[in-house]
Design a protein around this motif. Structure first.
Motif, mmCIF file in Angstrom:
data_model
loop_
_atom_site.group_PDB
_atom_site.id
_atom_site.type_symbol
_atom_site.label_atom_id
_atom_site.label_comp_id
_atom_site.label_asym_id
_atom_site.label_seq_id
_atom_site.Cartn_x
_atom_site.Cartn_y
_atom_site.Cartn_z
ATOM 1 N N SER A 269 0.850 -1.204 0.000
ATOM 2 C CA SER A 269 0.000 0.000 0.000
ATOM 3 C C SER A 269 0.882 1.249 0.000
ATOM 4 C CB SER A 269 -0.896 0.040 1.244
ATOM 5 O OG SER A 269 -1.450 -1.217 1.520
ATOM 6 N N MET A 270 1.910 1.206 0.859
ATOM 7 C CA MET A 270 2.829 2.333 1.004
ATOM 8 C C MET A 270 3.602 2.567 -0.296
ATOM 9 S SD MET A 270 5.847 2.126 3.786
ATOM 10 C CE MET A 270 7.491 2.450 3.207
ATOM 11 N N GLY A 271 4.060 1.467 -0.907
ATOM 12 C CA GLY A 271 4.832 1.567 -2.153
ATOM 13 C C GLY A 271 4.000 2.161 -3.276
ATOM 14 N N ILE A 272 2.707 1.841 -3.291
ATOM 15 C CA ILE A 272 1.833 2.366 -4.351
ATOM 16 C C ILE A 272 1.727 3.884 -4.237
ATOM 17 C CG2 ILE A 272 -0.614 2.499 -5.026
ATOM 18 C CD1 ILE A 272 -0.677 -0.574 -4.601
ATOM 19 N N VAL A 273 1.544 4.379 -3.023
ATOM 20 C CA VAL A 273 1.410 5.836 -2.841
ATOM 21 C C VAL A 273 2.719 6.536 -3.208
ATOM 22 C CG1 VAL A 273 1.030 7.679 -1.176
ATOM 23 C CG2 VAL A 273 -0.360 5.622 -1.070
ATOM 24 N N ILE A 274 3.832 6.020 -2.696
ATOM 25 C CA ILE A 274 5.125 6.668 -2.959
ATOM 26 C C ILE A 274 5.435 6.612 -4.458
ATOM 27 C CG2 ILE A 274 7.617 6.520 -2.554
ATOM 28 C CD1 ILE A 274 6.965 5.475 0.264
ATOM 29 N N GLY A 275 5.239 5.434 -5.057
ATOM 30 C CA GLY A 275 5.531 5.277 -6.486
ATOM 31 C C GLY A 275 4.668 6.189 -7.338
ATOM 32 N N ALA A 276 3.374 6.227 -7.046
ATOM 33 C CA ALA A 276 2.466 7.056 -7.846
ATOM 34 C C ALA A 276 2.792 8.537 -7.689
ATOM 35 C CB ALA A 276 1.018 6.781 -7.444
ATOM 36 N N ALA A 277 3.113 8.957 -6.458
ATOM 37 C CA ALA A 277 3.413 10.379 -6.222
ATOM 38 C C ALA A 277 4.676 10.781 -6.970
ATOM 39 C CB ALA A 277 3.568 10.648 -4.722
ATOM 40 N N ILE A 278 5.694 9.928 -6.895
ATOM 41 C CA ILE A 278 6.960 10.280 -7.535
ATOM 42 C C ILE A 278 6.860 10.175 -9.052
ATOM 43 C CG2 ILE A 278 9.392 9.560 -7.760
ATOM 44 C CD1 ILE A 278 9.212 8.935 -4.730
ATOM 45 N N ALA A 279 5.972 9.290 -9.519
ATOM 46 C CA ALA A 279 5.771 9.186 -10.968
ATOM 47 C C ALA A 279 5.003 10.393 -11.506
ATOM 48 C CB ALA A 279 5.033 7.904 -11.294
ATOM 49 N N GLY A 280 4.595 11.291 -10.609
ATOM 50 C CA GLY A 280 3.966 12.530 -11.056
ATOM 51 C C GLY A 280 2.451 12.511 -11.032
ATOM 52 N N ARG A 281 1.866 11.474 -10.440
ATOM 53 C CA ARG A 281 0.399 11.461 -10.329
ATOM 54 C C ARG A 281 -0.025 12.516 -9.311
ATOM 55 N NH1 ARG A 281 -0.777 8.328 -14.618
ATOM 56 N NH2 ARG A 281 -2.923 8.424 -13.880
ATOM 57 N N HIS A 282 -1.209 13.020 -9.496
ATOM 58 C CA HIS A 282 -1.792 13.970 -8.540
ATOM 59 C C HIS A 282 -1.788 13.317 -7.157
ATOM 60 C CE1 HIS A 282 -4.607 16.652 -6.709
ATOM 61 N NE2 HIS A 282 -4.748 17.356 -7.824
ATOM 62 N N ILE A 283 -1.424 14.090 -6.112
ATOM 63 C CA ILE A 283 -1.278 13.483 -4.789
ATOM 64 C C ILE A 283 -2.604 12.894 -4.298
ATOM 65 C CG2 ILE A 283 -1.647 15.634 -3.467
ATOM 66 C CD1 ILE A 283 0.847 12.831 -2.596
ATOM 67 N N VAL A 284 -3.719 13.537 -4.639
ATOM 68 C CA VAL A 284 -5.020 12.989 -4.227
ATOM 69 C C VAL A 284 -5.257 11.644 -4.916
ATOM 70 C CG1 VAL A 284 -7.517 13.346 -4.436
ATOM 71 C CG2 VAL A 284 -6.059 15.202 -3.616
ATOM 72 N N GLU A 285 -4.858 11.561 -6.178
ATOM 73 C CA GLU A 285 -5.009 10.297 -6.915
ATOM 74 C C GLU A 285 -4.087 9.229 -6.307
ATOM 75 O OE1 GLU A 285 -4.041 10.637 -11.056
ATOM 76 O OE2 GLU A 285 -4.052 8.469 -11.326
ATOM 77 N N ALA A 286 -2.834 9.630 -6.026
ATOM 78 C CA ALA A 286 -1.870 8.663 -5.491
ATOM 79 C C ALA A 286 -2.349 8.088 -4.152
ATOM 80 C CB ALA A 286 -0.509 9.339 -5.320
ATOM 81 N N ILE A 287 -2.805 8.985 -3.266
ATOM 82 C CA ILE A 287 -3.246 8.499 -1.951
ATOM 83 C C ILE A 287 -4.552 7.723 -2.074
ATOM 84 C CG2 ILE A 287 -3.764 9.110 0.448
ATOM 85 C CD1 ILE A 287 -2.140 11.637 0.111
ATOM 86 N N SER A 288 -5.413 8.135 -2.998
ATOM 87 C CA SER A 288 -6.673 7.411 -3.177
ATOM 88 C C SER A 288 -6.405 5.952 -3.571
ATOM 89 C CB SER A 288 -7.537 8.078 -4.257
ATOM 90 O OG SER A 288 -7.948 9.346 -3.813
ATOM 91 N N TRP A 289 -5.419 5.747 -4.455
ATOM 92 C CA TRP A 289 -5.068 4.379 -4.819
ATOM 93 C C TRP A 289 -4.568 3.610 -3.595
ATOM 94 C CZ3 TRP A 289 -6.916 1.791 -8.493
ATOM 95 C CH2 TRP A 289 -7.207 2.371 -9.740
ATOM 96 N N GLY A 290 -3.769 4.296 -2.776
ATOM 97 C CA GLY A 290 -3.280 3.660 -1.553
ATOM 98 C C GLY A 290 -4.426 3.287 -0.627
ATOM 99 N N ILE A 291 -5.414 4.179 -0.520
ATOM 100 C CA ILE A 291 -6.572 3.918 0.349
ATOM 101 C C ILE A 291 -7.343 2.698 -0.146
ATOM 102 C CG2 ILE A 291 -8.854 4.829 0.992
ATOM 103 C CD1 ILE A 291 -7.542 7.626 1.170
ATOM 104 N N VAL A 292 -7.577 2.655 -1.472
ATOM 105 C CA VAL A 292 -8.340 1.533 -2.046
ATOM 106 C C VAL A 292 -7.613 0.205 -1.781
ATOM 107 C CG1 VAL A 292 -9.073 0.482 -4.236
ATOM 108 C CG2 VAL A 292 -9.478 2.924 -3.808
ATOM 109 N N VAL A 293 -6.298 0.204 -2.025
ATOM 110 C CA VAL A 293 -5.524 -1.034 -1.844
ATOM 111 C C VAL A 293 -5.476 -1.429 -0.361
ATOM 112 C CG1 VAL A 293 -3.210 -2.033 -2.063
ATOM 113 C CG2 VAL A 293 -4.159 -0.685 -3.934
ATOM 114 N N ALA A 294 -5.284 -0.434 0.522
ATOM 115 C CA ALA A 294 -5.213 -0.737 1.958
ATOM 116 C C ALA A 294 -6.544 -1.298 2.467
ATOM 117 C CB ALA A 294 -4.842 0.527 2.739
#
Lengths: 523, 90
Positions: A269-294
């Motif tokens: 879950s943590m890796g998805i948020v960090i990876g998505a944020a650094i890949a340039g995804r919108h932070i709300v999108e990145a954390i939302s993916w983390g929330i869904v997976v968690a």
């Protein structure tokens, strides 16, 4: 370097450069001069020091009252129509900086709570148990695991509480130095508070310096990892020389009792948020993916039930309560005070409600200071006397951010207050947003976990004070006094040192012309 | 820029006086103005931006460098357009 004493290369005769935008007159005038526009934020800082440092009350709600108090007092010193003052409060509150931080905090808060409730710390305890570290290496191992945990959940205060509850008594039983163990927990909290994309201070540092959060995280890795490597070595060495205390307890099976490897799935879950944020995804999108997976992990693996994620507690006489009483997310309560919504999602979001109000008010007070002219006066003085070249400018940024974080317990509030100053000094020398954000957050994270009045130390110490009631063998004399831990919070001291060296040598310095930070507008 | 390369960016000691070449198009914040021309500091390098009046101060502008002296770290450039604001507008 301010002013125009240095001529352009071809000896331009019109060499009288001055600052200002042509709109030099402050829009609010104060009795006592433009310096009085700093009164609201000045009152707040004094209030914050008295409340948090002198009286040791780490309560965000109290700071809200202090800021309100400052804004009201400031109004009485306004010349002419008070409406302009009131309008400036709203102008400040509606700045994108404030709302962006609030939105990101709430998302991050929900994600962090899902990981905590999903047994993430139990997974890390299992790792520690598996590694079978002894007394000498325990502080170093604790540092690594606390750093990993905080990088996942973002909140260093939460990590301090969770790790003091589990790792501190374990360290005592193993014979590790209690001072080093507590210091290692705080060092790990600093690491994650500084580096996690879901950390409140990371978010504030990025949005106040107009930068994307993923880029900020990637660019600060170099400073954090240098300090962390030295910190790890420091705990290994100190662990050999500083011994533990006799607990008189039996086998150290505390780790085994609390360990559960399944919680480690949240590394994903943590890796998805960090990876998505650094890949340039919108932070709300990145954390939302983390929330869904968690949530999916928690439900599928049985780490937390749906009712633990969200539960509606309704009164028995509510129209649709009884017919839907079998739903796992609904419970009927008799006590009127028990009516409400609870669970990870609610707790995670509500944890940031008070801080959100506080940041709105601080930004409003900063706007009063900008419109009233005090901010420009401080800036002019700094550029004339302190930030006379780019090296001194960076040292000034390091020192000012460190000072305000050293004296105000709640480091996020301190960071919001100093953000505009760091921005203006840095922009003058065209330091890019990443460099400015990194200087700001390095000091914010470090100084928030070192001194006895620092929020992170208080959170950890409060948890520690509850331990004697939990374990028969653990008495008050085994606890660590906050003042004793100060020299051993290696990550904090080393992070500040890394930035001082970076300012002097130019290590990691980036100008706007080297790389522009991606716009915060994406946030 | 790949995810990994973002982590590797900036591992170097950067000069306090960066240099530019004539013809470079760069984006900088204007620090001050004399009414008709602006002054931007990139570290300790000074750039005179022709045509950057008071309306450009504390704004990010696009500049084409027209001349640059490495030894004194000073140069001149012409204003192309205003491209951004300061983080805080006062």
């Amino acid at each position: 370097m301010s002013g125009g004493s240095d001529g352009p290369p071809d000896g331009d005769p019109t060499d009288t450069f001055v600052e200002g935008t042509g709109d030099e007159e402050p829009r609010i005038t104060f009795y006592g001069g433009r310096g009085m526009s700093a009164l609201p934020i000045g009152v707040f800082i004094v209030w914050a020091i008295v409340q948090t440092a002198l009286w040791r009350i780490s309560d965000t709600g109290g700071l809200i009252v202090g800021m309100l108090f400052g804004l009201v007092i400031g109004m009485f010193f306004v010349r002419g129509n008070w409406a302009s003052y009131a309008n400036t409060i709203f102008e400040g509150m509606t700045q994108p900086v404030a709302v962006t931080a609030i939105v990101a905090w709430i998302w991050a808060g929900i994600f962090a709570q899902l990981l905590q409730d999903g047994g993430f710390v139990g997974g890390l305890v299992w790792l520690a148990d598996l590694a079978g570290v002894g007394a000498a290496l325990f502080p170093a191992a604790t540092f690594v695991l606390a750093a990993l945990f905080t990088t996942g959940i973002g909140t260093g205060y939460g990590a301090a509480v969770a790790f003091v509850t589990l790792f501190f008594p374990t360290g005592l039983l193993l014979g590790a130095s209690p001072v080093l163990t507590f210091a290692a927990i705080l060092s790990g909290a600093i690491f994650g508070d500084n580096l996690a994309p879901v950390s409140d201070t990371t978010i504030v540092s990025a949005v106040t310096q107009d930068s994307d959060i993923g880029g900020v995280v990637a660019s600060r890795f170099k400073y954090v990892i240098i300090a962390a490597t030295l910190t790890f070595v420091g705990y290994v060495v100190a662990g050999q020389t500083m011994g533990g205390i006799e607990t008189g307890a039996g086998a150290a099976n505390l780790l085994a009792e609390a360990s559960d490897p399944i919680g480690l799935v949240h590394l994903v879950s943590m890796g998805i948020v960090i990876g998505a944020a650094i890949a340039g995804r919108h932070i709300v999108e990145a954390i939302s993916w983390g929330i869904v997976v968690a949530i999916a992990f928690n439900l599928v693996l049985g780490l937390a039930g749906i009712g633990e994620i969200v539960t509606f507690s309704a009164p028995a006489d509510a129209p649709l309560a009884q017919p839907l009483a079998d739903l796992p997310i609904l419970q009927i309560v008799d006590d009127a005070d028990a009516v409400g919504v609870s669970g990870s999602v609610m707790e995670g979001a509500s944890g940031f409600f008070e801080l959100s109000i506080l940041v709105l008010l601080i930004i409003a007070a900063a706007q009063i200071m900008i419109r009233g002219g005090a901010f420009q006066a401080i800036l002019d003085w700094s550029l004339e006397n302190l930030a006379t070249n780019v090296r001194n400018a960076e040292l000034t940024m390091v020192a000012s951010a460190a000072l305000i974080n050293a004296i105000i317990t709640i480091n996020t509030a301190a960071e919001v207050a100093i953000g505009p100053y760091i921005s203006k000094i840095g922009e003058r020398f065209n330091l890019n947003g990443y460099r400015r954000a990194n200087i700001l957050d390095g000091q914010t994270a470090a100084l928030g976990y070192i001194f006895p009045w620092s929020g992170g130390v208080l959170a950890g110490y409060q948890a520690m004070e509850g331990l004697p009631g939990e374990y028969e063998w653990l008495d008050q004399g085994m606890l660590v006094t906050p003042i004793d831990v100060v020299p051993y919070v290696f990550q904090g001291w080393l992070l500040v040192a890394v930035f001082v060296v970076a300012a002097i040598t130019g290590f990691g310095r980036e100008y706007v012309t080297d790389r522009e930070s991606e716009e915060v507008a994406r946030v | 820029m790949s995810l990994f390369s973002k982590y590797l960016k900036g591992w170097r000691f950067r000069s306090s006086e960066p240099t530019f070449e004539p013809g470079d198009e760069i984006s900088v914040f204007v620090a001050e103005t004399n009414g008709t021309d602006g002054r931007a500091y990139v570290g300790d390098t000074r750039l005179t931006v022709e045509g950057a009046g008071p309306e450009t101060v504390e704004k990010r502008v696009r500049v084409r460098v027209t001349e640059f002296d490495d030894s004194s770290a000073t140069g001149r450039g012409e204003l192309l357009e205003v491209v951004g604001e300061s983080s805080y507008t006062g």
